[in-house]
Scaffold this motif. Sequence first.
Motif, PDB file in Angstrom:
ATOM      1  N   ARG A 152      78.327 -12.886  28.861  1.00 44.89           N
ATOM      2  CA  ARG A 152      77.004 -13.477  29.104  1.00 44.89           C
ATOM      3  C   ARG A 152      77.136 -14.777  29.908  1.00 44.89           C
ATOM      4  O   ARG A 152      76.313 -15.069  30.780  1.00 44.89           O
ATOM      5  CB  ARG A 152      76.297 -13.748  27.772  1.00 44.89           C
ATOM      6  N   ASP A 153      78.190 -15.549  29.634  1.00 40.65           N
ATOM      7  CA  ASP A 153      78.443 -16.774  30.407  1.00 40.65           C
ATOM      8  C   ASP A 153      78.662 -16.451  31.886  1.00 40.65           C
ATOM      9  O   ASP A 153      78.209 -17.199  32.765  1.00 40.65           O
ATOM     10  CB  ASP A 153      79.671 -17.506  29.860  1.00 40.65           C
ATOM     11  N   HIS A 155      77.390 -13.905  33.498  1.00 44.06           N
ATOM     12  CA  HIS A 155      76.038 -13.629  34.003  1.00 44.06           C
ATOM     13  C   HIS A 155      75.332 -14.927  34.382  1.00 44.06           C
ATOM     14  O   HIS A 155      74.761 -15.047  35.472  1.00 44.06           O
ATOM     15  CB  HIS A 155      75.209 -12.914  32.925  1.00 44.06           C
ATOM     16  N   ASP A 156      75.345 -15.882  33.469  1.00 44.95           N
ATOM     17  CA  ASP A 156      74.627 -17.145  33.686  1.00 44.95           C
ATOM     18  C   ASP A 156      75.195 -17.913  34.871  1.00 44.95           C
ATOM     19  O   ASP A 156      74.446 -18.470  35.689  1.00 44.95           O
ATOM     20  CB  ASP A 156      74.685 -18.010  32.421  1.00 44.95           C
ATOM     21  N   ASP A 159      74.145 -16.200  38.006  1.00 44.17           N
ATOM     22  CA  ASP A 159      72.705 -16.342  38.199  1.00 44.17           C
ATOM     23  C   ASP A 159      72.369 -17.690  38.839  1.00 44.17           C
ATOM     24  O   ASP A 159      71.477 -17.781  39.688  1.00 44.17           O
ATOM     25  CB  ASP A 159      71.991 -16.190  36.848  1.00 44.17           C
ATOM     26  N   ARG A 160      73.115 -18.719  38.442  1.00 44.10           N
ATOM     27  CA  ARG A 160      72.888 -20.057  39.032  1.00 44.10           C
ATOM     28  C   ARG A 160      73.258 -20.082  40.515  1.00 44.10           C
ATOM     29  O   ARG A 160      72.807 -20.956  41.252  1.00 44.10           O
ATOM     30  CB  ARG A 160      73.700 -21.108  38.266  1.00 44.10           C
ATOM     31  N   ARG A 193      70.469  -9.379  27.209  1.00 48.32           N
ATOM     32  CA  ARG A 193      71.104  -9.489  28.513  1.00 48.32           C
ATOM     33  C   ARG A 193      71.968  -8.271  28.848  1.00 48.32           C
ATOM     34  O   ARG A 193      71.923  -7.779  29.967  1.00 48.32           O
ATOM     35  CB  ARG A 193      71.982 -10.756  28.555  1.00 48.32           C
TER      36      ARG A 193
END
Length: 327
Positions: A152-153, A155-156, A159-160, A193
């Motif tokens: 998930r990290d 992904h984040d 995404d940034r 997510r």
Amino acid sequence: MSLQIPRPIDPSLHPLVTGNYRIATPAIEELYELVTRCLRYRIMGALIYGPSRIGKTRAIEYVRLLLARNHPRMTSYHARCEHKPRHAEGPFFANLLEAVGDQDPNAGSNPAKRLRLALRIREAAARAGSGTVLLFGDEAQRYNDNEYEWLRDVHDALDRQQIKLFTFLVGQQELLAQKTAMQLAGKTQIVARLMVEELAFYGIRNAKDVATCLSGYDETAYPERSEWSFTRFYVPQAFDAGYRLVNDADALWDAFETAHHKASLPGTLEIPMESFARAVEILLKDSELRDCPGYCPEPALWAHAVRHSGYVQSRHAIGRVLVAAAL
């Protein structure tokens, strides 16, 4: 004799010999539809679960080939989730770095690996000209909660950087249990997510499915855009006289069904793609020597192909593993 008929390529280079081909099954077509639906509706994660050795890895490879053809600007990766005695951050990121083609996936500290993973994906997306990246995690039931958090990290972080990572977690039935456990534990951020959509993957379940797959051999040409379908390459005289593998869908299904019952295997018949493909390969290679106008394989030859396909042996092996796990 068909061996004397000139072929467009050296027979030793044919995909049926090298194993470098994939045939669609109804389940693979459903998987591709799921992937395209997730892309269209911006659903970032899905899980695909099914029995061991049913053809999930082959399905990933087929879907990635189809994506490369239909969506050439999208980047996709196939990460094989490893069995690890301890779930540490370093090996997790090294595994993903290897999947994205990093030259030295084990080098550097854990934070450095995280940064390098994002950099490699960003570079690939820039080369492809699209901010859409797909990651297929094979045998994903091997992940634990920490690894899902690290994913998930990723992904984040992407995404940034305006990169959308779509994750497809592929594995055994335990995947569904993991999702349920996370929902009960309130870990909704991971589920929301990575595990929004679900698909139960399955093998070849009936003669209609068999026909769908056999049509692939009758219609897929190699070399591409030539008149040499896989079937014609091995039995050109029979093919030119009208024979098609799809005509034998019932015969092949009956041969697998007979082998299933003769071996007293539990449950209903569900043919894994690996066993199915091997049976067809055996049939075509053995038929090459028998080819003539009007040739049609005897049911006994289909039975021989199924006997040597590894279906019964692999089912017995899975049964032994399940028994051992239960003890």
